[in-house]
Enzyme design. Structure first.
Site, PDB file in Angstrom:
ATOM      1  N   VAL A  11       0.838  -1.203   0.000  1.00 27.07           N
ATOM      2  CA  VAL A  11       0.000   0.000   0.000  1.00 27.07           C
ATOM      3  C   VAL A  11       0.872   1.251   0.000  1.00 27.07           C
ATOM      4  CG1 VAL A  11      -1.627   1.315   1.415  1.00 27.07           C
ATOM      5  CG2 VAL A  11      -1.960  -1.138   1.082  1.00 27.07           C
ATOM      6  N   GLU A 156      -3.616  -6.449  -5.200  1.00 20.31           N
ATOM      7  CA  GLU A 156      -2.330  -6.820  -5.770  1.00 20.31           C
ATOM      8  C   GLU A 156      -2.557  -7.303  -7.200  1.00 20.31           C
ATOM      9  OE1 GLU A 156       0.086  -9.321  -3.280  1.00 20.31           O
ATOM     10  OE2 GLU A 156      -0.510  -8.222  -1.489  1.00 20.31           O
ATOM     11  N   CYS A 261      -4.564 -10.090   3.013  1.00 26.34           N
ATOM     12  CA  CYS A 261      -5.690  -9.234   3.422  1.00 26.34           C
ATOM     13  C   CYS A 261      -6.907 -10.001   3.896  1.00 26.34           C
ATOM     14  CB  CYS A 261      -6.058  -8.319   2.264  1.00 26.34           C
ATOM     15  SG  CYS A 261      -4.650  -7.339   1.732  1.00 26.34           S
ATOM     16  N   LYS A 264      -6.542 -12.275   7.057  1.00 31.31           N
ATOM     17  CA  LYS A 264      -6.235 -11.445   8.235  1.00 31.31           C
ATOM     18  C   LYS A 264      -7.436 -10.587   8.630  1.00 31.31           C
ATOM     19  CE  LYS A 264      -3.717  -7.667   7.229  1.00 31.31           C
ATOM     20  NZ  LYS A 264      -4.307  -6.391   7.514  1.00 31.31           N
TER      21      LYS A 264
HETATM   22  C1  UGA Z   1      -8.095  -7.520  -1.450  1.00 30.36           C
HETATM   23  C2  UGA Z   1      -9.276  -6.593  -1.880  1.00 30.36           C
HETATM   24  O1  UGA Z   1      -9.842  -7.079  -3.097  1.00 30.36           O
HETATM   25  C3  UGA Z   1      -8.795  -5.142  -2.062  1.00 30.36           C
HETATM   26  O2  UGA Z   1      -9.906  -4.301  -2.367  1.00 30.36           O
HETATM   27  C4  UGA Z   1      -8.136  -4.674  -0.757  1.00 30.36           C
HETATM   28  O3  UGA Z   1      -7.616  -3.358  -0.885  1.00 30.36           O
HETATM   29  C5  UGA Z   1      -6.987  -5.621  -0.409  1.00 30.36           C
HETATM   30  O4  UGA Z   1      -7.501  -6.977  -0.274  1.00 30.36           O
HETATM   31  C6  UGA Z   1      -6.391  -5.175   0.901  1.00 30.36           C
HETATM   32  O5  UGA Z   1      -7.067  -5.243   1.942  1.00 30.36           O
HETATM   33  O6  UGA Z   1      -5.272  -4.609   0.895  1.00 30.36           O
HETATM   34  P1  UGA Z   1      -6.091  -8.719  -2.772  1.00 30.36           P
HETATM   35  O7  UGA Z   1      -5.941  -9.535  -1.528  1.00 30.36           O
HETATM   36  O8  UGA Z   1      -4.892  -8.073  -3.365  1.00 30.36           O
HETATM   37  O9  UGA Z   1      -7.165  -7.529  -2.528  1.00 30.36           O
HETATM   38  O10 UGA Z   1      -6.690  -9.662  -3.922  1.00 30.36           O
HETATM   39  P2  UGA Z   1      -8.137 -10.123  -4.414  1.00 30.36           P
HETATM   40  O11 UGA Z   1      -8.224  -9.930  -5.881  1.00 30.36           O
HETATM   41  O12 UGA Z   1      -9.209  -9.529  -3.600  1.00 30.36           O
HETATM   42  O13 UGA Z   1      -8.067 -11.699  -4.145  1.00 30.36           O
HETATM   43  C7  UGA Z   1      -7.940 -12.235  -2.844  1.00 30.36           C
HETATM   44  C8  UGA Z   1      -7.994 -13.745  -2.876  1.00 30.36           C
HETATM   45  O14 UGA Z   1      -9.307 -14.184  -3.220  1.00 30.36           O
HETATM   46  C9  UGA Z   1      -7.084 -14.401  -3.920  1.00 30.36           C
HETATM   47  O15 UGA Z   1      -6.487 -15.540  -3.338  1.00 30.36           O
HETATM   48  C10 UGA Z   1      -8.007 -14.822  -5.049  1.00 30.36           C
HETATM   49  O16 UGA Z   1      -7.551 -15.922  -5.765  1.00 30.36           O
HETATM   50  C11 UGA Z   1      -9.264 -15.158  -4.260  1.00 30.36           C
HETATM   51  N1  UGA Z   1     -10.508 -15.071  -5.038  1.00 30.36           N
HETATM   52  C12 UGA Z   1     -10.945 -13.884  -5.526  1.00 30.36           C
HETATM   53  C13 UGA Z   1     -11.266 -16.218  -5.233  1.00 30.36           C
HETATM   54  O17 UGA Z   1     -10.894 -17.334  -4.792  1.00 30.36           O
HETATM   55  N2  UGA Z   1     -12.457 -16.124  -5.924  1.00 30.36           N
HETATM   56  C14 UGA Z   1     -12.905 -14.936  -6.414  1.00 30.36           C
HETATM   57  O18 UGA Z   1     -14.015 -14.924  -7.017  1.00 30.36           O
HETATM   58  C15 UGA Z   1     -12.131 -13.797  -6.213  1.00 30.36           C
END
Ligand code: UGA
Length: 432
Positions: A11, A156, A261, A264
């Site tokens: 961030v 990310e 994220c 946690k």
């Molecule tokens: C997440 C949020 O999407 C952001 O808005 C937030 O700012 C960030 O956390 C944070 O708190 O800093 P991020 O962890 O980078 O972002 O990634 P995501 O795209 O949200 O994916 C998170 C996890 O969920 C990944 O392991 C992804 O594979 C999984 N996922 C996502 C699924 O298994 N299914 C889905 O439909 C979407």
């Protein structure tokens, strides 16, 4: 404007680079001399598409200054952003010690003018008021400060796009002057503005991540139903997601969510709720289902008696377009399979170095996806990198000892896989 970021994690670094690119002078304070020296040379340390170029451009333009000295940046800054880590303690609570230490350091180095202190770290409700208490205790008597909670929603892998073009900019504050300064800083950035109270902004962040995690766990729960009934989870969720009130986004089942994220923040919100005597069983279930998604996937592999227990794993990062392996489903899968005596070859476009630090010689690191599958009796897809989606499946089949694929992200078409002669196990889709 002149602003300071404390912390150069995901961030801190991304947001600092973006604000520097918009013409501000941005100081970034860190503690680790080795990391600071890499950053000063234009090495972002983490892999994020476009970040290296943005970092280097703004270093050359001298709009981005990395330092370990509070006294060179804090007195001249109009806004100071706290962007340090809030890792989970053993009980799931967020560890705020870095945030509070940093608050003291900021206070001791404030100049004479009004300064906004804005916390970008994800922190429990009430933390910004505690930060203010600490700052008031240590700041110069005449200096005035105002806290603002300005949560971050970047993902990310798409962090630059998310920061330049966010859906919303949330500014939580009771102080008019502070809100105006934050609005001014965000002027070139699109996205709906939402001016709310301090506590609301703090809770918006946890609530957003928790509802997204809930959607994913819901999709995974439905996939469990599908596996027991013969329904196809992708068809079911297509049908569900067409409803505008629900939407298809974030309803993708698989091996569960990982990263630094969701796991946690869901745990931390549950902990906050427990402290407030709120029934948080919904959040507990979200976490439990997420674990079950990983566990069931591994059980499927073990139950299939893979020949020679010789497998390849594609995708180590917790999601595509990052080298981040924090709480990545792949680490759980590898651990469990190693415990059962599997021999594992792995490949990931970006996360290999990080994974080597954890698994060392216990798995074989390969230089390409094709090299990884050579001579193996099953391919496991743990992360949906683009290069896996259009891989040459005929070539893969010819390289493998047995044409078996366990797809933890549902990236292939089951009908096509059957035609090509694979035994294909997806998540929540009928076996072929
Ligand atoms: C997440 C949020 O999407 C952001 O808005 C937030 O700012 C960030 O956390 C944070 O708190 O800093 P991020 O962890 O980078 O972002 O990634 P995501 O795209 O949200 O994916 C998170 C996890 O969920 C990944 O392991 C992804 O594979 C999984 N996922 C996502 C699924 O298994 N299914 C889905 O439909 C979407």
């Amino acid at each position: 404007m002149t602003i300071t970021f404390i912390g150069h994690g995901y961030v801190g670094l991304v947001t600092a680079c973006v604000f520097a690119d918009l013409g501000n002078t941005v100081y970034v304070i860190g503690r680790d001399p080795k990391k600071l020296s890499r950053l000063k040379k234009g090495d972002p340390i983490i892999y994020e598409p476009g970040l290296k170029e943005l970092l280097q451009k703004n270093l050359i333009a001298k709009r981005l200054i990395f330092t370990d000295l509070y006294k060179t940046s804090i007195p001249g800054s109009e806004i100071v952003f706290i962007a340090v880590g809030t890792p989970p303690k053993n009980n799931g609570e967020a560890d705020l010690s870095s945030v509070f230490n940093v608050a003291q350091e900021i206070a001791k180095n404030l100049g004479q003018k009004f300064t906004v202190i804005s916390c970008k770290s994800t922190v429990p409700v009430g933390t910004n008021r505690k930060i203010l208490e600490i700052i008031n205790k240590y700041k110069p008597a005449k200096t005035t400060v105002a806290p603002v909670s300005c949560p971050e929603f970047l993902r990310e892998g798409t962090a630059l796009q998310d920061t330049f073009h966010p859906d919303r900019v949330v500014i939580g504050s009771d102080d008019k002057k502070a809100v105006e300064l934050l609005l001014e800083l965000h002027k070139p950035i699109n996205g709906k503005r939402l001016i709310v109270g301090l506590e609301s902004a703090e809770l918006i962040k946890y609530a957003s991540n928790s509802i997204l995690a809930t959607k994913i766990s819901f999709a995974n729960l439905i996939s469990f139903f599908c596996e027991k009934t013969g329904a196809d989870v992708e068809e079911v969720l297509d049908g569900v997601g067409i409803d505008n009130r629900i939407g298809r986004i974030f309803l993708y089942p698989g091996v569960g969510y990982g990263g630094s994220c969701f796991p946690k923040d869901v745990k931390a919100l549950a902990k906050i709720g427990e402290g407030l005597n709120i029934d948080v069983s919904l959040l507990d279930a979200v976490e439990r289902i997420n674990f079950l998604a990983r566990q069931r996937f591994v059980e499927k592999i073990i139950a299939d008696n893979v020949k020679d227990k010789n497998v390849a794993i594609w995708g180590l990062a917790f999601k595509p377009n990052t080298d981040d392996i924090r709480d990545a489903p792949s680490t759980y899968i590898i651990d469990e399979l190693l415990n059962k005596g599997f021999k594992i070859k792995v490949y990931d476009p970006e996360a290999m170095d990080n994974m080597k630090k954890i698994f060392g010689e216990r798995v074989v690191f390969c230089t390409s996806s094709y090299e990884a599958v050579k001579g193996t009796s099953a391919l496991i897809v743990a992360t949906e990198w683009n290069e896996f989606k259009q891989a040459d499946l005929i070539k893969i089949k010819s390289l493998m000892k047995e044409p078996v694929v366990f797809d933890g992200r549902n990236i292939y078409d089951p009908v096509k896989m059957k035609k090509l002669g694979f035994r294909y196990f997806a998540v929540g889709r009928p076996l072929n």
